[in-house]
Write a protein that holds these residues in place. Sequence first.
Motif, short mmCIF file in Angstrom:
data_model
loop_
_atom_site.label_atom_id
_atom_site.label_comp_id
_atom_site.label_asym_id
_atom_site.label_seq_id
_atom_site.Cartn_x
_atom_site.Cartn_y
_atom_site.Cartn_z
N GLU A 26 0.83 -1.21 0.00
CA GLU A 26 0.00 0.00 0.00
C GLU A 26 0.86 1.26 0.00
OE1 GLU A 26 -0.62 -2.57 2.22
OE2 GLU A 26 -2.32 -3.38 1.11
N TYR A 30 0.81 4.13 -2.87
CA TYR A 30 0.63 5.55 -2.53
C TYR A 30 1.79 6.39 -3.07
CZ TYR A 30 0.33 9.72 0.44
OH TYR A 30 0.26 11.01 0.90
N SER A 76 -0.69 5.92 7.14
CA SER A 76 -0.26 5.37 5.84
C SER A 76 -0.21 6.44 4.75
CB SER A 76 -1.18 4.23 5.42
OG SER A 76 -2.45 4.73 5.08
#
Length: 116
Positions: A26, A30, A76
């Motif tokens: 992830e 991103y 995140s």
Amino acid sequence: MKLLQADQGLLDKHYQQLRQKPFYPELLAYMTSGPLVAMVWEGYNVVKSTRAMVGDTNSATAAAGTIRGDFSMHVSRNVVHASDSVETAQREIGFWFQRNELVVWESGDRDYTYGP
């Protein structure tokens, strides 16, 4: 300072210590989702002062007035990276910049800022 699109190879080197973490795919998605700005800062206590401006890694605990505290919604997606030591910064600068992209110069107001 430069604007670039990071690729997986560059990010694998930069985030080497995170590659085995479950959230790494992830993070890669991103970080490769759009362009980013890479910068090299210098100055007295630059690592300490930069980390104070950036704020805590966890945006939920980052103070208001810091970059992460004001602009990040989730750990995140913490918007900005800051090296945690001069040694780490030197290593990371080598990932993001070629030597000929770094400009060595003496600030005209150095003595006023830092004293003689």
